[in-house]
Write an enzyme that holds these catalytic residues in place. Structure first.
Site, PDB file in Angstrom:
ATOM      1  NE  ARG A   2       1.397   4.709   2.455  1.00 49.77           N
ATOM      2  CZ  ARG A   2       1.888   4.449   3.657  1.00 49.77           C
ATOM      3  NH1 ARG A   2       2.373   5.426   4.385  1.00 49.77           N
ATOM      4  NH2 ARG A   2       1.896   3.224   4.133  1.00 49.77           N
TER       5      ARG A   2
ATOM      6  NE  ARG B 250     -23.449   0.821  19.582  1.00 55.39           N
ATOM      7  CZ  ARG B 250     -23.312  -0.481  19.729  1.00 55.39           C
ATOM      8  NH1 ARG B 250     -23.119  -1.249  18.677  1.00 55.39           N
ATOM      9  NH2 ARG B 250     -23.350  -1.013  20.920  1.00 55.39           N
TER      10      ARG B 250
ATOM     11  CB  THR C 186      -1.970   1.824  -6.298  1.00 58.61           C
ATOM     12  OG1 THR C 186      -2.477   2.220  -5.021  1.00 58.61           O
ATOM     13  CG2 THR C 186      -2.175   2.968  -7.272  1.00 58.61           C
ATOM     14  CB  ILE C 187      -6.441  -0.561  -3.724  1.00 58.52           C
ATOM     15  CG1 ILE C 187      -5.650  -0.206  -2.462  1.00 58.52           C
ATOM     16  CG2 ILE C 187      -6.377  -2.036  -4.032  1.00 58.52           C
ATOM     17  CD1 ILE C 187      -6.326  -0.691  -1.181  1.00 58.52           C
ATOM     18  CG  ASP C 188      -3.818   3.886  -1.900  1.00 57.91           C
ATOM     19  OD1 ASP C 188      -4.666   3.115  -1.425  1.00 57.91           O
ATOM     20  OD2 ASP C 188      -2.770   4.186  -1.308  1.00 57.91           O
TER      21      ASP C 188
ATOM     22  NE  ARG D 105       3.818  -1.705   1.543  1.00 59.07           N
ATOM     23  CZ  ARG D 105       2.984  -1.135   0.673  1.00 59.07           C
ATOM     24  NH1 ARG D 105       3.455  -0.420  -0.321  1.00 59.07           N
ATOM     25  NH2 ARG D 105       1.682  -1.299   0.813  1.00 59.07           N
TER      26      ARG D 105
ATOM     27  NE  ARG E 213     -19.462  -0.340  20.151  1.00 55.15           N
ATOM     28  CZ  ARG E 213     -19.842   0.252  21.286  1.00 55.15           C
ATOM     29  NH1 ARG E 213     -19.469   1.496  21.549  1.00 55.15           N
ATOM     30  NH2 ARG E 213     -20.592  -0.399  22.163  1.00 55.15           N
TER      31      ARG E 213
ATOM     32  CG  ASP F 251      -1.851   7.153  -4.916  1.00 59.12           C
ATOM     33  OD1 ASP F 251      -1.550   6.201  -5.670  1.00 59.12           O
ATOM     34  OD2 ASP F 251      -1.379   7.271  -3.776  1.00 59.12           O
TER      35      ASP F 251
ATOM     36  CD  GLU G 134      -4.239   3.723   5.095  1.00 63.05           C
ATOM     37  OE1 GLU G 134      -4.120   2.847   5.958  1.00 63.05           O
ATOM     38  OE2 GLU G 134      -3.708   3.645   3.972  1.00 63.05           O
TER      39      GLU G 134
ATOM     40  N   GLY H  95       2.062  -2.947  -2.248  1.00 61.71           N
ATOM     41  CA  GLY H  95       0.887  -3.649  -1.732  1.00 61.71           C
ATOM     42  C   GLY H  95       0.159  -4.358  -2.860  1.00 61.71           C
TER      43      GLY H  95
ATOM     44  CG  ASP I 145       4.589   7.278  -6.323  1.00 65.00           C
ATOM     45  OD1 ASP I 145       4.998   7.673  -7.416  1.00 65.00           O
ATOM     46  OD2 ASP I 145       4.836   7.850  -5.244  1.00 65.00           O
TER      47      ASP I 145
ATOM     48  CG  MET J  46      -6.184   0.464   3.425  1.00 63.71           C
ATOM     49  SD  MET J  46      -5.373  -0.867   2.514  1.00 63.71           S
ATOM     50  CE  MET J  46      -4.573  -1.714   3.884  1.00 63.71           C
TER      51      MET J  46
ATOM     52  CG  HIS K 255      -4.297  -5.277   4.846  1.00 62.59           C
ATOM     53  ND1 HIS K 255      -4.160  -4.637   6.059  1.00 62.59           N
ATOM     54  CD2 HIS K 255      -3.159  -5.037   4.152  1.00 62.59           C
ATOM     55  CE1 HIS K 255      -2.974  -4.035   6.093  1.00 62.59           C
ATOM     56  NE2 HIS K 255      -2.347  -4.263   4.957  1.00 62.59           N
TER      57      HIS K 255
HETATM   58  O1  F6P Z   1      -1.099  -0.355  -1.527  1.00 54.74           O
HETATM   59  C1  F6P Z   1      -1.710   0.746  -1.011  1.00 54.74           C
HETATM   60  C2  F6P Z   1      -2.083   0.488   0.431  1.00 54.74           C
HETATM   61  O2  F6P Z   1      -3.129  -0.446   0.500  1.00 54.74           O
HETATM   62  C3  F6P Z   1      -2.443   1.784   1.139  1.00 54.74           C
HETATM   63  O3  F6P Z   1      -3.783   2.136   0.964  1.00 54.74           O
HETATM   64  C4  F6P Z   1      -2.082   1.467   2.562  1.00 54.74           C
HETATM   65  O4  F6P Z   1      -1.697   2.617   3.251  1.00 54.74           O
HETATM   66  C5  F6P Z   1      -0.917   0.538   2.425  1.00 54.74           C
HETATM   67  O5  F6P Z   1      -0.986  -0.032   1.143  1.00 54.74           O
HETATM   68  C6  F6P Z   1      -0.871  -0.547   3.465  1.00 54.74           C
HETATM   69  O6  F6P Z   1       0.316  -1.234   3.316  1.00 54.74           O
HETATM   70  P1  F6P Z   1       0.673  -2.619   3.986  1.00 54.74           P
HETATM   71  O7  F6P Z   1      -0.058  -3.692   3.240  1.00 54.74           O
HETATM   72  O8  F6P Z   1       2.148  -2.717   3.806  1.00 54.74           O
HETATM   73  O9  F6P Z   1       0.223  -2.553   5.414  1.00 54.74           O
END
Ligand code: F6P
Length: 341
Positions: free
Chosen positions: A170, A161, A124-126, A71, A265, A128, A220, A10, A102, A168, A271
């Site tokens: 994973r 509400r 990675t934005i994650d 990917r 809600r 991790d 997510e 990603g 990773d 995001m 993204h």
């Molecule tokens: O790159 C990490 C990530 O943004 C995760 O946080 C997310 O689960 C995944 O990529 C989403 O992937 P894609 O852009 O393939 O939908």
């Protein structure tokens, strides 16, 4: 010296800043740089583009990647790995800089063990990846997510509400936790800590009458106890075996509304947080990593990943970098739970 550079997985804000730094440093040494398009797919298909510093000189603040990404898994079987090594030779490359998370770096490690001269740059934005204190893209994603949560808090307050915001993340809840803490979310749910729907409902019933509105942030990839795995959008998996996550926010919102009767809600910025112009922190980190990657290539040191440790840029073995996922620290989990009580 002819260096290939690719971006895999990603995208993350700061990729262009790394490419820019790689080109700057490479040109200083008189090295040639070729962009390998669409990540590992470009190596498999010999899809390349010549790169010059002047092409990216002004792209330090531009999110995305000028050489595209995908990917594609180059290490899915022996034949695919052999094709990568053969094409590396055919393209006349002396070294490859692989910028990725990773998956991309696990593939880079396998290809290095098979003989490829590769250096990794963590992305990675994650956030991790175990081998580095921070990955570029994370800070930008956190700030974008924080703004989204704050904005949803405001509209939630007007309508009394419950707002559920899916963010995001994973395997690890870094973005949800940082952005949720920074925006003052009432409850933050992350993959590291599986939760019960009944506990969330109880929390909402207790807190909503006193506060009027509530904001719940859920990663997510957060896991519901007694539920079979994470909530997904599709049963399909990518080349690395990952499912397409998404939907836990809506699921949770429906359960809350059903059990409490409170109008709820669900919103998922998804993204949007990946496409923002990188923060200064991410631009500087990406630039330092790009420079350091070329230094390793110049010294002929391969099978390594450049990384941030404290305030220093260091290099570690790729095998160490991808050995395990970096999960949210226990102390941060305790902090967010203390704030939600
Ligand atoms: O790159 C990490 C990530 O943004 C995760 O946080 C997310 O689960 C995944 O990529 C989403 O992937 P894609 O852009 O393939 O939908």
């Amino acid at each position: 010296m002819r260096i290939g550079v690719l971006t895999g997985g990603g995208d993350a804000p700061g990729l262009n800043a790394v490419i820019r730094a790689v080109l700057k440093r490479a040109e200083e040494y008189g090295f040639e740089v070729v962009g390998i398009r669409y990540g590992w797919a470009g190596l498999l298909n010999m899809d390349t583009v010549p790169l010059k510093y002047s092409d990216v000189e002004d792209k330090v603040g531009e999110a995305g990647t000028v050489i595209k990404t995908s990917r594609t898994n180059p290490a899915k079987d022996e034949a695919t790995m052999n094709r990568c090594i053969e094409n590396f030779r055919k393209l006349g490359l002396d070294a490859l800089i692989a910028i990725g998370g990773d998956d991309t770096l696990t593939a880079a490690r396998k290809l290095h063990e098979a003989g490829l001269r590769v250096v990794g740059v963590p992305k990675t934005i994650d956030n991790d990846l175990k081998g580095t204190d921070y990955t570029f893209g994370f800070d930008t994603a956190v700030n974008a997510a924080m703004q989204a949560i704050e904005s949803l808090k405001t509209t939630g307050r007007s309508h009394d509400r419950v707002m559920v915001v899916e963010i995001m993340g994973r395997h690890a809840g870094w973005i949800a936790l940082y952005s949720g803490l920074a925006a003052g979310a009432d409850l933050i749910l992350i993959p590291e800590e599986p939760f019960k729907i009944s506990d969330v409902v109880e929390f909402v019933k207790r807190k909503k009458p006193e506060k009027g509105s509530l904001t719940i942030v859920v990663a997510e990839g957060a896991l519901i106890e007694d539920y079979k795995g994470p909530i997904t959008k599709d049963v399909k998996v990518d080349q690395y075996g990952h499912v397409y996550l998404g939907g836990i926010g809506e699921f949770l919102a429906k359960e809350i509304e059903k059990a409490t009767g409170f109008e709820t809600r669900a919103v998922a910025p998804a993204h949007i947080i990946r496409g923002m112009s990188p923060t200064a922190f991410d631009r500087v980190l990406a630039t330092r990593l790009g420079y350091a990657a070329v230094e390793l290539v110049r010294k002929g040191v391969f099978g390594k990943m450049v990384a941030l440790k404290g305030t220093e840029i260091v290099s570690i073995d790729l095998s160490e970098a991808v050995a395990e996922t970096k999960l949210v620290d226990k102390s941060l989990i305790e902090l967010k739970n203390a704030l939600a009580s």
